[in-house]
Design an enzyme around this catalytic site. Structure first.
Site, PDB file in Angstrom:
ATOM      1  N   ARG A  79      -5.402  -4.219  10.949  1.00 38.65           N
ATOM      2  CA  ARG A  79      -6.570  -3.356  10.776  1.00 38.65           C
ATOM      3  C   ARG A  79      -7.271  -3.542   9.444  1.00 38.65           C
ATOM      4  O   ARG A  79      -8.470  -3.743   9.378  1.00 38.65           O
ATOM      5  CB  ARG A  79      -6.176  -1.871  10.828  1.00 38.65           C
ATOM      6  CG  ARG A  79      -6.413  -1.205  12.116  1.00 38.65           C
ATOM      7  CD  ARG A  79      -5.371  -0.133  12.265  1.00 38.65           C
ATOM      8  NE  ARG A  79      -4.053  -0.729  12.088  1.00 38.65           N
ATOM      9  CZ  ARG A  79      -3.383  -1.352  13.040  1.00 38.65           C
ATOM     10  NH1 ARG A  79      -3.876  -1.413  14.234  1.00 38.65           N
ATOM     11  NH2 ARG A  79      -2.203  -1.893  12.826  1.00 38.65           N
ATOM     12  N   THR A  80      -6.507  -3.416   8.372  1.00 38.58           N
ATOM     13  CA  THR A  80      -7.158  -3.334   7.067  1.00 38.58           C
ATOM     14  C   THR A  80      -7.946  -4.606   6.776  1.00 38.58           C
ATOM     15  O   THR A  80      -9.091  -4.551   6.359  1.00 38.58           O
ATOM     16  CB  THR A  80      -6.120  -3.049   5.963  1.00 38.58           C
ATOM     17  OG1 THR A  80      -5.386  -1.899   6.349  1.00 38.58           O
ATOM     18  CG2 THR A  80      -6.779  -2.792   4.628  1.00 38.58           C
ATOM     19  N   LYS A 109       3.317 -21.513  -4.784  1.00 35.79           N
ATOM     20  CA  LYS A 109       3.640 -22.486  -5.847  1.00 35.79           C
ATOM     21  C   LYS A 109       3.964 -21.778  -7.149  1.00 35.79           C
ATOM     22  O   LYS A 109       4.194 -22.417  -8.170  1.00 35.79           O
ATOM     23  CB  LYS A 109       2.434 -23.406  -6.083  1.00 35.79           C
ATOM     24  CG  LYS A 109       1.997 -24.193  -4.873  1.00 35.79           C
ATOM     25  CD  LYS A 109       0.792 -25.051  -5.257  1.00 35.79           C
ATOM     26  CE  LYS A 109       0.231 -25.787  -4.059  1.00 35.79           C
ATOM     27  NZ  LYS A 109      -1.072 -26.387  -4.379  1.00 35.79           N
ATOM     28  N   ARG A 137      -4.188  -7.161  -0.882  1.00 27.62           N
ATOM     29  CA  ARG A 137      -2.983  -6.425  -0.461  1.00 27.62           C
ATOM     30  C   ARG A 137      -1.786  -7.193  -0.968  1.00 27.62           C
ATOM     31  O   ARG A 137      -1.713  -8.421  -0.815  1.00 27.62           O
ATOM     32  CB  ARG A 137      -2.915  -6.311   1.062  1.00 27.62           C
ATOM     33  CG  ARG A 137      -1.553  -5.848   1.532  1.00 27.62           C
ATOM     34  CD  ARG A 137      -1.511  -5.538   2.997  1.00 27.62           C
ATOM     35  NE  ARG A 137      -2.204  -4.288   3.290  1.00 27.62           N
ATOM     36  CZ  ARG A 137      -2.142  -3.664   4.456  1.00 27.62           C
ATOM     37  NH1 ARG A 137      -1.426  -4.179   5.438  1.00 27.62           N
ATOM     38  NH2 ARG A 137      -2.784  -2.536   4.655  1.00 27.62           N
ATOM     39  N   HIS A 171      -2.981   3.258  -1.044  1.00 24.40           N
ATOM     40  CA  HIS A 171      -3.754   2.542  -0.028  1.00 24.40           C
ATOM     41  C   HIS A 171      -5.096   3.262   0.108  1.00 24.40           C
ATOM     42  O   HIS A 171      -5.359   3.943   1.092  1.00 24.40           O
ATOM     43  CB  HIS A 171      -2.977   2.543   1.298  1.00 24.40           C
ATOM     44  CG  HIS A 171      -3.505   1.626   2.351  1.00 24.40           C
ATOM     45  ND1 HIS A 171      -4.772   1.066   2.305  1.00 24.40           N
ATOM     46  CD2 HIS A 171      -2.934   1.176   3.503  1.00 24.40           C
ATOM     47  CE1 HIS A 171      -4.943   0.301   3.384  1.00 24.40           C
ATOM     48  NE2 HIS A 171      -3.846   0.360   4.116  1.00 24.40           N
TER      49      HIS A 171
HETATM   50  C1  NCD Z   1      -0.544   1.053   6.802  1.00 29.09           C
HETATM   51  C2  NCD Z   1      -0.096   0.235   5.613  1.00 29.09           C
HETATM   52  O1  NCD Z   1      -0.227  -0.989   5.617  1.00 29.09           O
HETATM   53  O2  NCD Z   1       0.358   0.862   4.676  1.00 29.09           O
HETATM   54  N1  NCD Z   1      -1.272   0.325   7.737  1.00 29.09           N
HETATM   55  C3  NCD Z   1      -2.609   0.246   7.587  1.00 29.09           C
HETATM   56  O3  NCD Z   1      -3.107  -0.301   6.634  1.00 29.09           O
HETATM   57  N2  NCD Z   1      -3.371   0.849   8.513  1.00 29.09           N
HETATM   58  C4  NCD Z   1       0.526   1.838   7.425  1.00 29.09           C
HETATM   59  C5  NCD Z   1       1.753   1.132   7.898  1.00 29.09           C
HETATM   60  O4  NCD Z   1       1.894  -0.087   7.752  1.00 29.09           O
HETATM   61  O5  NCD Z   1       2.610   1.832   8.429  1.00 29.09           O
END
Ligand code: NCD
Length: 305
Positions: free
Chosen positions: A51-52, A80, A101, A129
């Site tokens: 999703r993100t 590396k 991320r 997040h």
């Molecule tokens: C979340 C995350 O990555 O923290 N997912 C997301 O970005 N929608 C929640 C999860 O992984 O449980």
């Protein structure tokens, strides 16, 4: 230059403006279809995501911009031994904005310190997040018409869930929010978060049983047990199915309660609940894309007439 590392990098008023912009984008997509023409977004994902990453990329494409990046640390120079600070310096030469991320807490802060372009934290370890939190707030505001005076239950892995940590932080700034934390004792909200709530005089209660609190909730925020952050598989297996939201449990909830989940779901919400009009987690994904469009436009300081 502005970054978003945690939700409170934006004031409550700035968030209001952001959500209004997201709503206008949903209603009038054509108005914004070219606003990012000539701009590039780099997504640097050192941890899995569906999703993100795709939502952030779609947001840029919807604004007329271009996208590039990597979705696996193994395919970047991290394999590396390159540091995050060097990688972001390089990315700054190519792109106009970066979304990152990383499994390590604080990685996005390090990236922001060395970046010459805006950085969006798309999750740093078990820490924060913020774009998920913007999604959650925009969803609640759209469904309930407000971000104040309600009781929110957060259920599941409250220890490792970064979406939970960010959301508590963000909601603590609104009037009349009552938190109900529902988790197994091993997965309670970390003390550093409850201590902050106590300092601010914000009400919270902690429970193990979801059934006991169901009738009181205006929002139920379900989360998965974060397997990748456990130290041993045995504990994960013991705790993974601690909560399962099913149609029987939903009968105990208010008619105007909504269920949110950052997704991915594992077993914590049975699929039969998806048909319940109060299940809002797929609508939440849609809201997330609009809020990321609004965020990209705001960080790039772009405007439409
Ligand atoms: C979340 C995350 O990555 O923290 N997912 C997301 O970005 N929608 C929640 C999860 O992984 O449980």
């Amino acid at each position: 230059m502005r970054h978003i590392i945690k939700p409170d990098d934006f004031s409550v008023q700035e968030l209001e403006d952001l959500f209004d912009l997201a709503t206008d984008m949903e209603r009038n997509p054509d108005k914004y279809a070219h606003v990012c023409e000539g701009k590039k977004l780099a997504t640097c994902f050192y941890e899995p995501s569906t999703r993100t990453r795709l939502s952030t990329e779609t947001a840029m494409l919807n604004l007329g911009g271009k996208i590039m990046g990597f979705s696996d640390a193994g395919s970047s120079s991290a394999s590396k031994g390159e540091s995050v600070s060097d990688t972001i310096r390089v990315i700054s030469c190519f792109a106009d904005i970066a979304a990152i991320r990383h499994p390590k807490e604080g990685a996005a802060t390090v990236a922001a310190m060395h970046s010459t372009i805006p950085v969006i934290n798309c999750g740093d370890g078990g820490h924060q997040h913020p774009t998920q939190t913007l999604t959650d707030l925009h969803t609640i505001r759209s469904l309930k018409g407000r971000l104040s005076n309600f009781t929110i239950g957060l259920c599941g892995d409250l220890k490792f869930g970064r979406t939970v940590h960010s959301l508590i932080n963000a909601l603590a700034r609104y009037e009349g929010i009552r938190f109900i934390f529902i988790s197994p004792p091993e997965l309670r909200v970390p003390d550093y978060i409850t201590e902050k709530l106590e300092e601010k005089g914000i009400r919270y209660e902690e429970y193990i049983s979801l059934d006991d609190v169901m009738p009181r909730l205006d929002i139920l925020y379900m989360t998965r047990v974060q397997r990748e952050r456990f130290f041993n598989e045995e504990d994960y297996v013991r705790l993974k199915d601690f909560y399962i939201l099913d149609t029987e449990r939903m009968k105990k909830a208010k008619n105007d309660m909504f269920v949110l989940h950052p997704l991915p779901r594992v077993n914590e919400i049975s699929v039969e609940v998806d048909r319940d009009p109060r299940a809002a987690y797929f609508r939440q994904v849609q809201y997330g894309m609009y809020v990321r469009m609004a965020l990209i436009m705001t960080l790039l300081e772009l405007h439409v007439d």
